[in-house]
Design a protein around this motif. Sequence first.
Motif, PDB file in Angstrom:
ATOM      1  N   ALA A 161      -0.850  -8.255  57.681  1.00  0.00           N
ATOM      2  CA  ALA A 161      -2.342  -8.777  57.386  1.00  0.00           C
ATOM      3  C   ALA A 161      -3.303  -7.463  57.299  1.00  0.00           C
ATOM      4  N   ALA A 162      -3.105  -7.567  58.852  1.00  0.00           N
ATOM      5  CA  ALA A 162      -3.894  -6.233  58.940  1.00  0.00           C
ATOM      6  C   ALA A 162      -4.500  -4.763  58.118  1.00  0.00           C
ATOM      7  N   ARG A 163      -3.595  -4.963  57.724  1.00  0.00           N
ATOM      8  CA  ARG A 163      -3.369  -3.431  56.331  1.00  0.00           C
ATOM      9  C   ARG A 163      -3.753  -3.886  54.827  1.00  0.00           C
ATOM     10  N   ASP A 164      -4.030  -5.021  54.733  1.00  0.00           N
ATOM     11  CA  ASP A 164      -4.647  -5.858  53.803  1.00  0.00           C
ATOM     12  C   ASP A 164      -2.951  -6.458  52.494  1.00  0.00           C
ATOM     13  N   ALA A 165      -1.727  -6.741  53.585  1.00  0.00           N
ATOM     14  CA  ALA A 165      -0.483  -7.623  52.431  1.00  0.00           C
ATOM     15  C   ALA A 165      -1.236  -8.861  52.405  1.00  0.00           C
ATOM     16  N   GLN A 166      -0.936  -9.450  51.334  1.00  0.00           N
ATOM     17  CA  GLN A 166      -0.892 -10.528  50.698  1.00  0.00           C
ATOM     18  C   GLN A 166      -0.066 -11.848  51.241  1.00  0.00           C
ATOM     19  N   SER A 167      -0.019 -12.570  50.815  1.00  0.00           N
ATOM     20  CA  SER A 167       0.749 -14.127  50.589  1.00  0.00           C
ATOM     21  C   SER A 167       1.592 -13.882  52.200  1.00  0.00           C
ATOM     22  N   LEU A 168       1.433 -13.550  53.308  1.00  0.00           N
ATOM     23  CA  LEU A 168       2.071 -13.318  54.460  1.00  0.00           C
ATOM     24  C   LEU A 168       2.963 -15.016  55.080  1.00  0.00           C
ATOM     25  N   ALA A 169       3.796 -15.383  55.699  1.00  0.00           N
ATOM     26  CA  ALA A 169       4.555 -16.611  56.072  1.00  0.00           C
ATOM     27  C   ALA A 169       5.346 -16.377  56.802  1.00  0.00           C
ATOM     28  N   LEU A 170       5.378 -17.050  57.653  1.00  0.00           N
ATOM     29  CA  LEU A 170       6.631 -17.524  58.897  1.00  0.00           C
ATOM     30  C   LEU A 170       7.014 -18.338  58.436  1.00  0.00           C
ATOM     31  N   LYS A 171       8.828 -18.527  58.301  1.00  0.00           N
ATOM     32  CA  LYS A 171       9.123 -19.656  58.379  1.00  0.00           C
ATOM     33  C   LYS A 171      10.303 -19.474  59.892  1.00  0.00           C
ATOM     34  N   TRP A 172      10.457 -20.135  60.194  1.00  0.00           N
ATOM     35  CA  TRP A 172      11.086 -20.843  61.449  1.00  0.00           C
ATOM     36  C   TRP A 172      12.431 -20.938  61.492  1.00  0.00           C
ATOM     37  N   PRO A 173      12.935 -19.232  62.111  1.00  0.00           N
ATOM     38  CA  PRO A 173      12.235 -19.345  63.383  1.00  0.00           C
ATOM     39  C   PRO A 173      11.869 -17.773  63.379  1.00  0.00           C
ATOM     40  N   ASN A 174      12.897 -17.144  62.212  1.00  0.00           N
ATOM     41  CA  ASN A 174      13.311 -15.647  62.452  1.00  0.00           C
ATOM     42  C   ASN A 174      12.616 -14.875  61.014  1.00  0.00           C
ATOM     43  N   ASP A 175      12.635 -15.837  60.061  1.00  0.00           N
ATOM     44  CA  ASP A 175      11.856 -15.039  58.733  1.00  0.00           C
ATOM     45  C   ASP A 175      10.547 -14.864  58.254  1.00  0.00           C
ATOM     46  N   ILE A 176      10.358 -13.495  58.276  1.00  0.00           N
ATOM     47  CA  ILE A 176       8.893 -12.583  57.268  1.00  0.00           C
ATOM     48  C   ILE A 176       9.269 -13.402  55.765  1.00  0.00           C
ATOM     49  N   TRP A 177       8.379 -13.732  55.532  1.00  0.00           N
ATOM     50  CA  TRP A 177       7.817 -14.748  53.913  1.00  0.00           C
ATOM     51  C   TRP A 177       6.577 -13.394  53.492  1.00  0.00           C
ATOM     52  N   ALA A 178       6.451 -14.006  52.401  1.00  0.00           N
ATOM     53  CA  ALA A 178       5.800 -13.308  51.336  1.00  0.00           C
ATOM     54  C   ALA A 178       5.928 -14.002  49.761  1.00  0.00           C
ATOM     55  N   GLY A 179       4.929 -14.624  49.439  1.00  0.00           N
ATOM     56  CA  GLY A 179       5.315 -14.969  47.791  1.00  0.00           C
ATOM     57  C   GLY A 179       6.424 -16.057  47.980  1.00  0.00           C
ATOM     58  N   ALA A 180       6.500 -16.783  49.784  1.00  0.00           N
ATOM     59  CA  ALA A 180       7.593 -17.833  49.716  1.00  0.00           C
ATOM     60  C   ALA A 180       8.952 -17.154  49.337  1.00  0.00           C
ATOM     61  N   GLN A 181       8.356 -16.449  49.433  1.00  0.00           N
ATOM     62  CA  GLN A 181      10.525 -14.903  49.572  1.00  0.00           C
ATOM     63  C   GLN A 181      10.281 -14.503  50.397  1.00  0.00           C
ATOM     64  N   LYS A 182      11.309 -14.724  50.532  1.00  0.00           N
ATOM     65  CA  LYS A 182      11.795 -13.323  52.388  1.00  0.00           C
ATOM     66  C   LYS A 182      11.545 -11.679  52.205  1.00  0.00           C
ATOM     67  N   LEU A 183      10.402 -11.723  53.295  1.00  0.00           N
ATOM     68  CA  LEU A 183      10.057 -10.895  53.179  1.00  0.00           C
ATOM     69  C   LEU A 183      11.183  -9.422  54.367  1.00  0.00           C
ATOM     70  N   GLY A 184      11.332 -10.226  55.549  1.00  0.00           N
ATOM     71  CA  GLY A 184      12.447  -9.164  56.752  1.00  0.00           C
ATOM     72  C   GLY A 184      12.029 -10.498  57.490  1.00  0.00           C
ATOM     73  N   GLY A 185      13.592  -9.879  58.872  1.00  0.00           N
ATOM     74  CA  GLY A 185      13.942 -10.713  58.922  1.00  0.00           C
ATOM     75  C   GLY A 185      13.873 -10.495  60.644  1.00  0.00           C
ATOM     76  N   ILE A 186      13.851 -10.973  62.053  1.00  0.00           N
ATOM     77  CA  ILE A 186      14.331 -10.735  62.834  1.00  0.00           C
ATOM     78  C   ILE A 186      15.569 -11.110  63.819  1.00  0.00           C
ATOM     79  N   LEU A 187      16.267 -10.299  64.420  1.00  0.00           N
ATOM     80  CA  LEU A 187      17.165 -10.511  64.990  1.00  0.00           C
ATOM     81  C   LEU A 187      16.832 -10.140  66.188  1.00  0.00           C
ATOM     82  N   ILE A 188      17.511 -11.373  67.036  1.00  0.00           N
ATOM     83  CA  ILE A 188      16.855 -10.827  68.746  1.00  0.00           C
ATOM     84  C   ILE A 188      18.040 -10.914  69.679  1.00  0.00           C
ATOM     85  N   GLU A 189      18.387  -9.741  70.411  1.00  0.00           N
ATOM     86  CA  GLU A 189      19.862 -10.114  71.410  1.00  0.00           C
ATOM     87  C   GLU A 189      19.123  -9.715  72.504  1.00  0.00           C
ATOM     88  N   HIS A 190      20.657 -10.373  73.491  1.00  0.00           N
ATOM     89  CA  HIS A 190      20.297 -10.585  74.477  1.00  0.00           C
ATOM     90  C   HIS A 190      21.839  -9.004  75.220  1.00  0.00           C
TER      91      HIS A 190
END
Length: 320
Positions: A161-190
């Motif tokens: 967002a600091a670089r002017d990306a628009q319509s960003l959102a977070l879908k619990w627990p690990n999805d990054i959205w933009a415009g109600a579609q998936k932009l990215g994801g997060i995978l954490i391993e122990h």
Amino acid sequence: MAAPSLISLLADGAWHRGPALAQALGVSRAAVSSRVGELRGLGLAVHAVAGRGYRLAAPLDLLDEAEIRSALGPGAARLDELMVLERTDSTNAELARRGGEGMRACLAEYQSAGRGRAQRPWASPFGANLYVSLGCDLTGQRAPLGALSLAVGVCVVEALAARDAQSLALKWPNDIWAGAQKLGGILIEHRGEIGGRARLIVGVGLNVTMQRDQAQAVDQPWTRLADHMATLPGRNVLAAAVVAALMEAVTGFEQTGFDAFRDRWARFDAVRDQPVRIIESDGERIGFARGIAEDGALRVEINGQTRSVYSGDVSLRLAP
């Protein structure tokens, strides 16, 4: 200086004659042809014309360790290692194999076996997206580790967002959205615990310029940063922003748990007060999302009663 690779020589999108490529690489003409075949096997369109040589269908903005370090500025000093690979099975797996302590980042142009949550495959075309992992030691955590993916999501979307990306959102627990579609994801391993210290690997996949024909296996609506930024920064600038966001997230989480991130998450919460389907091992339930609890659990109202659900137990879908 490291020897050039064929992809680095072709990255400018210009024509390069076969003899010149062979000389630069220190190989035979036949070996150049073989390596071109390998690049095509990675999904890259390489044109070949007799008398002109080879060129990519479009230039590539390749990742570069020096440029990423420069974009990180003083933050680069916090990294014990920063590696940029042309290809690997997955950046998370690469860090796990290499081991070591401290804070180590791994990025790759291509993943042959990229993974999302629940071992789902992650589309990882060459040079089109960002595949970033951070290995770190976490001591004295103040919240369940499941909440760390939420903290990571917050820091990544704030950096974008600091670089002017628009319509960003977070879908619990690990999805990054933009415009109600998936932009990215997060995978954490122990990766184990010694003397109260947990070794974690935090991976982020972020779609940047991926084309439709590179994502035919993706089974859900998706989008890319190129469609949500008026001016797309270079991939090295974006890579540095993601690495910095991961470092911020794990450091803040270690110091304060999820407390410092809960209100920031609420700004981007894509499902709060929305009807949702909770998919558990014993079936599905329909309810309404009611925000995030102090420990990172999703609060869901079902039949007038609100309960907490945890990321290891369920899958979440928006309901009609």
